[in-house]
Design a protein around this motif. Structure first.
Motif, PDB file in Angstrom:
ATOM      1  N   GLU A 168      -2.906  -4.525  10.886  1.00  0.00           N
ATOM      2  CA  GLU A 168      -1.546  -4.963  10.552  1.00  0.00           C
ATOM      3  C   GLU A 168      -0.863  -5.579  11.773  1.00  0.00           C
ATOM      4  O   GLU A 168      -0.104  -6.536  11.651  1.00  0.00           O
ATOM      5  CB  GLU A 168      -0.733  -3.796  10.001  1.00  0.00           C
ATOM      6  N   HIS A 213      -6.792  -6.907   1.862  1.00  0.00           N
ATOM      7  CA  HIS A 213      -6.551  -7.813   0.742  1.00  0.00           C
ATOM      8  C   HIS A 213      -6.768  -9.257   1.214  1.00  0.00           C
ATOM      9  O   HIS A 213      -6.400  -9.609   2.340  1.00  0.00           O
ATOM     10  CB  HIS A 213      -5.118  -7.642   0.236  1.00  0.00           C
ATOM     11  N   TYR A 263       6.658   0.063   2.353  1.00  0.00           N
ATOM     12  CA  TYR A 263       5.231   0.357   2.220  1.00  0.00           C
ATOM     13  C   TYR A 263       4.487  -0.552   3.207  1.00  0.00           C
ATOM     14  O   TYR A 263       4.893  -1.693   3.428  1.00  0.00           O
ATOM     15  CB  TYR A 263       4.713   0.039   0.819  1.00  0.00           C
ATOM     16  N   ASN A 284       0.221   4.216   0.004  1.00  0.00           N
ATOM     17  CA  ASN A 284      -0.323   5.311   0.821  1.00  0.00           C
ATOM     18  C   ASN A 284      -0.096   5.095   2.311  1.00  0.00           C
ATOM     19  O   ASN A 284      -0.475   5.935   3.124  1.00  0.00           O
ATOM     20  CB  ASN A 284      -1.823   5.472   0.550  1.00  0.00           C
ATOM     21  N   SER A 285       0.513   3.977   2.654  1.00  0.00           N
ATOM     22  CA  SER A 285       0.816   3.679   4.052  1.00  0.00           C
ATOM     23  C   SER A 285       2.334   3.616   4.202  1.00  0.00           C
ATOM     24  O   SER A 285       2.958   2.582   3.949  1.00  0.00           O
ATOM     25  CB  SER A 285       0.183   2.346   4.463  1.00  0.00           C
ATOM     26  N   LYS A 343      -1.789  -3.822   2.189  1.00  0.00           N
ATOM     27  CA  LYS A 343      -3.225  -3.597   2.021  1.00  0.00           C
ATOM     28  C   LYS A 343      -3.937  -4.547   2.980  1.00  0.00           C
ATOM     29  O   LYS A 343      -4.074  -5.741   2.705  1.00  0.00           O
ATOM     30  CB  LYS A 343      -3.631  -3.847   0.581  1.00  0.00           C
ATOM     31  N   GLN A 344      -4.381  -4.006   4.097  1.00  0.00           N
ATOM     32  CA  GLN A 344      -4.851  -4.846   5.189  1.00  0.00           C
ATOM     33  C   GLN A 344      -6.140  -5.592   4.869  1.00  0.00           C
ATOM     34  O   GLN A 344      -6.445  -6.598   5.511  1.00  0.00           O
ATOM     35  CB  GLN A 344      -5.018  -3.984   6.444  1.00  0.00           C
ATOM     36  N   ASN A 375       0.857  -1.186   0.000  1.00  0.00           N
ATOM     37  CA  ASN A 375       0.000   0.000   0.000  1.00  0.00           C
ATOM     38  C   ASN A 375       0.897   1.243   0.000  1.00  0.00           C
ATOM     39  O   ASN A 375       1.416   1.644   1.036  1.00  0.00           O
ATOM     40  CB  ASN A 375      -0.889  -0.007   1.236  1.00  0.00           C
TER      41      ASN A 375
END
Length: 416
Positions: free
Chosen positions: A190, A153, A147, A137-138, A150-151, A135
């Protein structure tokens, strides 16, 4: 049970930052085995960026090269950790640490290496790539390596499973995961993924979360998914930070217990910041170091030495090997402050076996002060023996304890 007591060990960050090498780790492990193991010190932890070939200080090199395998899993840089060559990873170093009767730990950042995502490397055991799970954006605000995942996903667990399987193969006993403890709520899931991976990898691995301050309102979640978590940002050798720890300790002490420990961070004692200056030494005074050790033991924080241990002087070694003080971590329960004021504090920690109580007084003022503590409870009646654990002096109580303490100093008694 994992982490039945607060873990005790050494971490390379305070003395070497991102630049620690295999030789340094081995030398410190040897020192611990010879001089500290008998007092309960056992973990040897390699901190951040062991995968970065050109790391040379506490500073991070933006978007530098990372050593990794074909599945995007970070590997030790062989120029800094020669035994890791030919894909062996940390297995040889972990084996050596284990041969000394100690345990081995590593630092990781949450997420997937940016380089692995940019190269579209596959994730072991799946049909997806690191780019699909990463991700962008994280991201970490202070380190550019990773990175987040995507939690939501369907295969969100897969990358963490792959790296913890590798750590289990290496023989890792302790993982410090960074950029996560204070990142609620967006990293809550996460944390669960990382915890699941650590608990299903086939090896007992203590899980530590950093940096703090972790939010106390999420204490139950942290206790469920981690063994320890930081209650502060990086703690350094400044009185301002040490005095501020009393407020944090008061909030968090009720959450300390077998398997889950609020972590006040490393002990910045002895030789620090060796990557900048081999002559650097803690700025804490000796009284401040006694206060720090007393508070950490009373609140039952994990204990991680930040010093280059091969340079320990007599005072620091004595500080770290006070057997009676260290016993507080294993023998007490329900420790809490009796009061915390601007210029003084007092803590109590009953013994689990019912054979007495630990009591501590802290002079938080900038002047020498005489402090007293008088309790009316039956277990603090007249005629009991009180042993002050720093001076070893014994007295017979009259219901009160008194100490004249230098600025920023502490006294702690075992009363029985």
């Amino acid at each position: 049970m994992l982490a039945k007591y607060p873990p005790m060990g050494w971490n390379s960050w305070d003395c070497y930052g991102a630049a620690v090498t295999e030789d340094t780790v081995r030398q410190n492990a040897e020192y611990m085995a010879k001089h500290l193991k008998e007092y309960g010190w056992e973990y040897v932890v390699v901190d951040i960026e062991w995968f970065q070939p050109t790391a040379s200080s506490h500073e991070y090199e933006p978007f530098s090269s990372c050593t990794m395998d074909e599945y995007g899993r970070l590997l030790p840089a062989a120029n800094r950790f020669p035994s890791a060559a030919n894909g062996k990873g940390f297995a040889p170093l972990a084996e050596y640490v284990h041969s000394l009767g100690l345990k081995f730990g590593i630092h990781i950042m949450r997420g997937i290496p940016r380089m692995a995502a940019h190269r579209h490397l596959p994730i072991l055991g799946t049909s997806i790539t690191c780019a699909e799970l990463a991700n962008p954006n994280s991201i970490c605000a202070w380190n550019p390596d990773m990175y987040g995942v995507k939690q939501d996903h369907p295969l969100a667990q897969s990358y963490y499973d792959s790296i913890f399987q590798l750590y289990a193969q290496w023989g890792v006993d302790y993982v410090k995961c960074d950029d996560i403890a204070r990142e609620y709520p967006h990293c809550q899931r996460e944390i669960e993924l990382i915890s699941n991976a650590s608990r299903s990898c086939g090896r007992d691995i203590v899980l530590s979360l950093s940096p703090g301050p972790a939010p106390v309102e999420h204490a139950e979640h942290l206790k469920t998914y981690a063994n320890l978590w930081r209650i502060t940002d990086d703690f350094w050798d400044e009185w301002r930070l040490l005095k501020g720890m009393f407020e944090r300790a008061e909030k968090w002490c009720i959450h300390a217990g077998p398997g889950h420990w609020p972590d006040a961070d490393m002990l910045p004692v002895g030789a620090l910041r060796q990557d900048y200056d081999p002559e650097d030494w803690t700025k804490f005074t000796q009284p401040e170091q006694r206060t720090m050790m007393t508070l950490w033991c009373m609140m039952r924080s994990p204990l991680m030495i930040g010093a280059e241990m091969t340079k320990l002087d007599a005072f620091t070694k004595d500080l770290l090997t006070n057997r009676e003080l260290l016993a507080i971590q294993k023998e007490s329960f329900c420790a809490h402050p009796l009061y915390t004021l601007a210029d003084r504090a007092a803590w109590i920690a009953p013994r689990k076996d019912g054979k007495g109580v630990y009591l501590a007084l802290f002079n938080l003022s900038d002047e020498e002060t005489e402090l007293s503590l008088c309790l009316r409870e039956a277990e603090f009646a007249d005629g009991l023996t009180a042993t002050e654990l720093w001076s070893k002096a014994e007295t017979t109580t009259n219901g009160c304890l008194t100490a004249k303490l230098p600025a920023h100093d502490a006294a702690v008694w075992y009363v029985r």
